[in-house]
Design a protein around this motif. Structure first.
Motif, mmCIF file in Angstrom:
data_model
loop_
_atom_site.group_PDB
_atom_site.id
_atom_site.type_symbol
_atom_site.label_atom_id
_atom_site.label_comp_id
_atom_site.label_asym_id
_atom_site.label_seq_id
_atom_site.Cartn_x
_atom_site.Cartn_y
_atom_site.Cartn_z
ATOM 1 N N GLY A 1 38.172 41.940 38.104
ATOM 2 C CA GLY A 1 37.461 40.634 39.125
ATOM 3 C C GLY A 1 36.977 41.031 40.209
ATOM 4 O O GLY A 1 36.082 40.637 40.598
ATOM 5 N N LEU A 2 37.551 42.197 40.793
ATOM 6 C CA LEU A 2 36.999 42.668 42.176
ATOM 7 C C LEU A 2 35.724 43.272 41.892
ATOM 8 O O LEU A 2 34.740 42.995 42.757
ATOM 9 C CB LEU A 2 37.946 43.780 42.744
ATOM 10 C CG LEU A 2 37.614 44.335 44.133
ATOM 11 C CD1 LEU A 2 37.395 43.223 45.141
ATOM 12 C CD2 LEU A 2 38.603 45.237 44.679
ATOM 13 N N ASN B 1 29.739 42.875 42.591
ATOM 14 C CA ASN B 1 28.570 43.012 42.159
ATOM 15 C C ASN B 1 27.625 41.842 42.488
ATOM 16 O O ASN B 1 26.486 41.719 42.018
ATOM 17 C CB ASN B 1 28.597 43.238 40.719
ATOM 18 C CG ASN B 1 27.555 43.746 40.091
ATOM 19 O OD1 ASN B 1 26.693 44.733 40.655
ATOM 20 N ND2 ASN B 1 26.937 43.544 38.885
ATOM 21 N N THR B 2 28.247 40.910 43.339
ATOM 22 C CA THR B 2 27.290 39.748 43.748
ATOM 23 C C THR B 2 26.869 39.956 45.228
ATOM 24 O O THR B 2 27.550 40.934 45.975
ATOM 25 C CB THR B 2 28.242 38.415 43.623
ATOM 26 O OG1 THR B 2 29.353 38.457 44.598
ATOM 27 C CG2 THR B 2 28.573 38.205 42.069
ATOM 28 N N PRO C 1 41.730 49.756 43.307
ATOM 29 C CA PRO C 1 40.408 50.016 43.592
ATOM 30 C C PRO C 1 39.871 51.045 42.776
ATOM 31 O O PRO C 1 38.808 50.958 42.511
ATOM 32 C CB PRO C 1 40.792 50.877 44.948
ATOM 33 C CG PRO C 1 41.928 50.055 45.415
ATOM 34 C CD PRO C 1 42.701 49.634 44.428
ATOM 35 N N PHE C 2 40.821 51.942 42.082
ATOM 36 C CA PHE C 2 40.055 52.991 41.203
ATOM 37 C C PHE C 2 39.380 51.930 40.089
ATOM 38 O O PHE C 2 38.091 52.459 39.760
ATOM 39 C CB PHE C 2 41.378 53.407 40.473
ATOM 40 C CG PHE C 2 40.883 54.365 39.314
ATOM 41 C CD1 PHE C 2 40.356 55.577 39.497
ATOM 42 C CD2 PHE C 2 41.120 53.934 37.799
ATOM 43 C CE1 PHE C 2 39.872 56.540 38.492
ATOM 44 C CE2 PHE C 2 40.515 54.575 36.908
ATOM 45 C CZ PHE C 2 39.988 55.986 36.940
ATOM 46 N N PHE C 3 39.900 50.994 39.532
ATOM 47 C CA PHE C 3 39.348 49.992 38.356
ATOM 48 C C PHE C 3 38.059 49.426 38.899
ATOM 49 O O PHE C 3 37.130 49.669 38.166
ATOM 50 C CB PHE C 3 40.245 49.162 37.729
ATOM 51 C CG PHE C 3 41.214 49.752 36.656
ATOM 52 C CD1 PHE C 3 40.459 50.018 35.418
ATOM 53 C CD2 PHE C 3 42.403 49.852 36.888
ATOM 54 C CE1 PHE C 3 41.245 50.635 34.353
ATOM 55 C CE2 PHE C 3 43.178 50.457 35.528
ATOM 56 C CZ PHE C 3 42.471 50.618 34.311
ATOM 57 N N ALA C 4 38.181 48.868 40.226
ATOM 58 C CA ALA C 4 37.057 48.441 40.561
ATOM 59 C C ALA C 4 35.985 49.351 40.977
ATOM 60 O O ALA C 4 34.729 49.017 40.585
ATOM 61 C CB ALA C 4 37.720 47.803 42.381
ATOM 62 N N ILE C 5 36.175 50.435 41.325
ATOM 63 C CA ILE C 5 35.232 51.437 41.648
ATOM 64 C C ILE C 5 34.483 51.966 40.426
ATOM 65 O O ILE C 5 33.242 51.915 40.331
ATOM 66 C CB ILE C 5 35.782 52.697 42.636
ATOM 67 C CG1 ILE C 5 36.117 52.272 43.868
ATOM 68 C CG2 ILE C 5 34.570 53.833 42.329
ATOM 69 C CD1 ILE C 5 36.909 53.570 44.249
ATOM 70 N N THR C 6 35.159 52.325 39.314
ATOM 71 C CA THR C 6 34.577 52.704 38.164
ATOM 72 C C THR C 6 33.949 51.495 37.378
ATOM 73 O O THR C 6 32.636 51.729 37.183
ATOM 74 C CB THR C 6 35.582 53.102 37.253
ATOM 75 O OG1 THR C 6 36.836 52.504 37.406
ATOM 76 C CG2 THR C 6 36.096 54.832 37.538
ATOM 77 N N LEU C 7 34.459 50.559 37.503
ATOM 78 C CA LEU C 7 33.793 49.302 36.759
ATOM 79 C C LEU C 7 32.644 48.970 37.536
ATOM 80 O O LEU C 7 31.633 48.428 37.090
ATOM 81 C CB LEU C 7 34.692 48.017 36.483
ATOM 82 C CG LEU C 7 35.936 48.598 35.539
ATOM 83 C CD1 LEU C 7 36.883 47.315 35.592
ATOM 84 C CD2 LEU C 7 35.441 48.639 34.287
ATOM 85 N N LEU C 8 32.612 48.833 38.918
ATOM 86 C CA LEU C 8 31.489 48.413 39.759
ATOM 87 C C LEU C 8 30.401 49.531 39.476
ATOM 88 O O LEU C 8 29.328 49.080 39.135
ATOM 89 C CB LEU C 8 31.890 48.453 41.043
ATOM 90 C CG LEU C 8 30.886 48.258 42.169
ATOM 91 C CD1 LEU C 8 30.217 46.793 41.734
ATOM 92 C CD2 LEU C 8 31.315 48.219 43.661
ATOM 93 N N ALA C 9 30.672 50.789 39.206
ATOM 94 C CA ALA C 9 29.544 51.801 39.033
ATOM 95 C C ALA C 9 28.924 51.470 37.751
ATOM 96 O O ALA C 9 27.840 51.337 37.693
ATOM 97 C CB ALA C 9 30.204 53.090 38.950
ATOM 98 N N ALA C 10 29.804 51.056 36.849
ATOM 99 C CA ALA C 10 29.311 50.902 35.175
ATOM 100 C C ALA C 10 28.370 49.545 35.403
ATOM 101 O O ALA C 10 27.151 49.296 34.784
ATOM 102 C CB ALA C 10 30.444 50.597 34.226
ATOM 103 N N LEU C 11 29.072 48.426 36.054
ATOM 104 C CA LEU C 11 28.084 47.056 36.282
ATOM 105 C C LEU C 11 26.798 47.563 36.868
ATOM 106 O O LEU C 11 25.837 46.842 36.449
ATOM 107 C CB LEU C 11 29.090 46.282 37.217
ATOM 108 C CG LEU C 11 29.992 45.533 36.589
ATOM 109 C CD1 LEU C 11 30.792 44.635 37.698
ATOM 110 C CD2 LEU C 11 29.544 44.549 35.459
ATOM 111 N N GLN C 12 26.660 48.348 37.920
ATOM 112 C CA GLN C 12 25.541 48.488 38.539
ATOM 113 C C GLN C 12 24.523 49.150 37.714
ATOM 114 O O GLN C 12 23.347 49.389 37.951
ATOM 115 C CB GLN C 12 25.606 49.258 39.979
ATOM 116 C CG GLN C 12 26.362 48.457 40.926
ATOM 117 C CD GLN C 12 26.802 48.955 42.107
ATOM 118 O OE1 GLN C 12 26.635 50.265 42.452
ATOM 119 N NE2 GLN C 12 26.933 48.347 43.105
#
Lengths: 280, 309
Positions: free
Chosen positions: B105-106, B111-112, B187-198
């Motif tokens: 979710g984070l 990513n917006t 934060p760990f999940f948010a960081i890795t997933l955000l990197a993938a999203l980007q």
């Protein structure tokens, strides 16, 4: 990208509410730590659960800094964390460079070995490490902690550095080498300056990891002089578990170095992982 | 042809240095890493596995030697071990579920576009930088009714009958470390997933928008498929990591009350640290390693079966 379409006011409000929830959840425990640390001792029991104390004091910080051993713990932790971060980063940068730029026999085997070290329970080696360190006469020495932490962090730091090196075009060094540099010169003069952010991020990661490590430090250190911050704080908590203000003041102090490093590296965090993700 | 061969300057040198460049040079860069890892991790690992088949107790220094599977037999009939195994399962599942969904979710939110994004991002990632022992202490204090607000809030919400410390309640104690772990792990999940999203190409979203796809359709048809590999690998690695993660529980409850929060890794640590029974501790560790290996193999086989493409 998605934001362009989300123009309905309800969705926007929802988004900001959700963000506010995340920020509050992330900050609240830290706020509470700082709040109790600045609450005067007399008020802790009467106002312990109030959101804002009616009086502030820095007495707890004073006591912790002047009358306890926390300054020594802090210094020990700094030595261990900086030593570990510096040594690990140098070793991991070399290894990451090898992974990024060379294709050689045994590469897959070494990568597999490094991955294995990330999978098994680290506690598995706590007993053998204790016996080896004891046999070497290195119990209660910061050196043993630095060596152990360096080994623990090399695999992750290596993969991190590899992803940073992968993000730098190989043509740059090739051009340098055609112009007569040796590979090492090309690495030093062309590649390393470009990886400085990567080196900084790796240093930060390792520093934070070494700063937080507790269980091996508990096992290997029991003399008060050599205690790192986590061990010292835990000992303090079990001995003086009613000095709430002092414990939390010490906690706030433990937070400072890792937060400084974090502020420094967090910009590179997603960026660095993105380059890694694109490549991998 | 011959002229060219004759003319190739430095060809012999190149031949000679070929060996150096491709066989030796990489190892010059790698050897420090390999040596340190081998000496400090792999050798102790082998020794640690061998301890599982020996009697090694520092409190009984003369009673040592090979004992075969005795430690494992003791383990099999150790009720504490089975309890710890059950607790490990709930600890891991509880932590990873909340960490993953809140982290996802984070990441989607980050990513917006919105005001103050850089500040918000720095603030929400902060828990990840907090040393684990400090997260553990902070949350233990938050759950303490004398100085922490949580018991009072929970009581006000009617979840607790009166403001008491849930860390002292065998039925609820596990929620304490899980909460701390979720806080620390988002934060760990948010960081890795955000990197993938980007790294998802923006054109895909533009095309979807032109085709009139709804937000939900875009999410399930573009975002999720792109994230899936990253999700699979991070969840798998994180599960193993959390199952091994003893610090939070050790500091917050020490495995108590009545072993209700004892997981395998804290059981290993307390057996080694407090009882100095290295043989038995290593036997538990080998059991945990075996279970994690089975888990990893099952996941990898499943992945092969499911992902045919």
């Amino acid at each position: 990208m998605n934001a362009l379409r989300q123009s309905s006011p309800l969705a926007v409000t929802g988004k900001y509410l959700a963000l506010a929830f995340y920020v509050a959840f992330a900050l609240f425990p830290l706020y509470w730590l700082a709040k109790i640390a600045v609450t005067p001792d007399k008020l802790i029991f009467s106002e312990g659960t109030a959101l804002i104390p009616s009086k502030f004091t820095f007495e707890n910080f004073q006591t912790v800094l002047l009358q306890t051993d926390f300054v020594a713990y802090f210094r020990n932790s700094l030595i261990v964390s900086i030593g570990t971060a510096a040594i690990t980063t140098v070793i991991a940068a070399a290894a990451g460079y090898a992974f990024s730029r060379f294709d050689f026999r045994g590469k897959r085997l070494i990568i597999a070995l490094m991955l294995i070290t990330q999978m098994f329970p680290l506690l598995m080696i706590i007993a053998p490490i204790y016996k080896i360190v004891a046999a070497l006469g290195l119990l209660n020495s910061l050196t043993s902690l630095i060596i152990v932490y360096t080994a623990f962090n090399i695999p992750f730091a290596t993969f991190l550095m590899q992803s940073f090196f992968d993000g730098i075009p190989k043509d740059l060094e090739d051009a340098g080498m055609i112009d007569g540099c040796t590979r090492f010169e090309a690495l030093r003069k062309i590649v390393l300056p470009l990886t400085l952010p990567g080196l900084g991020a790796t240093l930060g990661f390792i520093f934070t990891a070494a700063w937080s490590e507790l269980l091996f430090a508990l096992m290997l250190i029991n003399s008060n002089d050599a205690m790192t911050f986590p061990v010292g704080l835990l000992t303090f908590v079990s001995k003086f578990s009613v000095d709430w203000g002092q414990m939390m003041a010490a906690g706030v102090l433990a937070l400072v170095p890792s937060c400084l490093f974090f502020i420094f590296i967090q910009r590179y965090l997603v960026q660095g992982l993105t380059t890694g993700a694109v490549k991998g | 042809m011959t002229a060219r061969a004759d003319n190739a300057p430095g060809e012999t040198r190149a031949r000679g240095s070929f060996y150096i460049r491709y066989m030796v040079e990489p190892y010059l860069y790698l050897s420090p890493a390999v040596i340190v890892i081998a000496l400090v991790m792999l050798v102790p690992l082998v020794i640690g596995i061998s301890y599982a088949f020996q009697a090694v107790n520092l409190l009984r220094p003369f009673d040592t030697g090979w004992v075969g599977f005795e430690n494992f037999q003791a383990l099999w009939s150790d009720r504490k071990f089975w309890l710890a195994l059950k607790n490990t399962f709930w600890w891991t599942v509880g932590s990873i579920t909340f960490q993953f969904f809140l982290g996802l979710g984070l990441a989607l939110l980050l990513n917006t576009r919105f005001y103050g994004k850089r500040l918000v991002q720095a603030l929400v990632f902060l828990p990840w930088a907090v040393p684990t022992f400090l997260s553990a202490l902070t949350w233990a204090w938050l759950f303490n009714p004398t100085i922490g607000p949580l018991p009072h809030w929970l009581a006000a919400l009617g979840i607790l009958s009166e403001p008491y410390n849930i860390l002292g309640d065998p039925d609820l104690a596990m929620w304490g470390p899980i909460t701390a772990n979720v806080w620390f792990g988002i934060p760990f999940f948010a960081i890795t997933l955000l990197a993938a999203l980007q790294s998802i190409p923006g054109e895909l979203y533009e095309a979807a928008e032109i085709d009139g796809a709804s937000a939900w359709q875009t999410f399930t048809k573009i975002t999720l498929p792109f994230l899936a590999p990253m999700i699979a690998i991070t969840v798998m690695l994180r599960t193993i990591w959390i199952a091994n993660f003893a610090d939070l529980i050790f500091v917050m409850t020490g495995g108590g009350p009545a072993n209700s929060t004892q997981i395998l890794s804290t059981y290993i640590f307390t057996t080694a640290f407090r009882k100095l029974d290295f043989g038995y501790a290593s036997a538990i560790a080998v059991a945990l390693l075996g279970l994690l290996l089975i888990y990893a193999v099952v996941l990898l086989v499943l992945r092969r079966k499911l992902v045919k493409i």
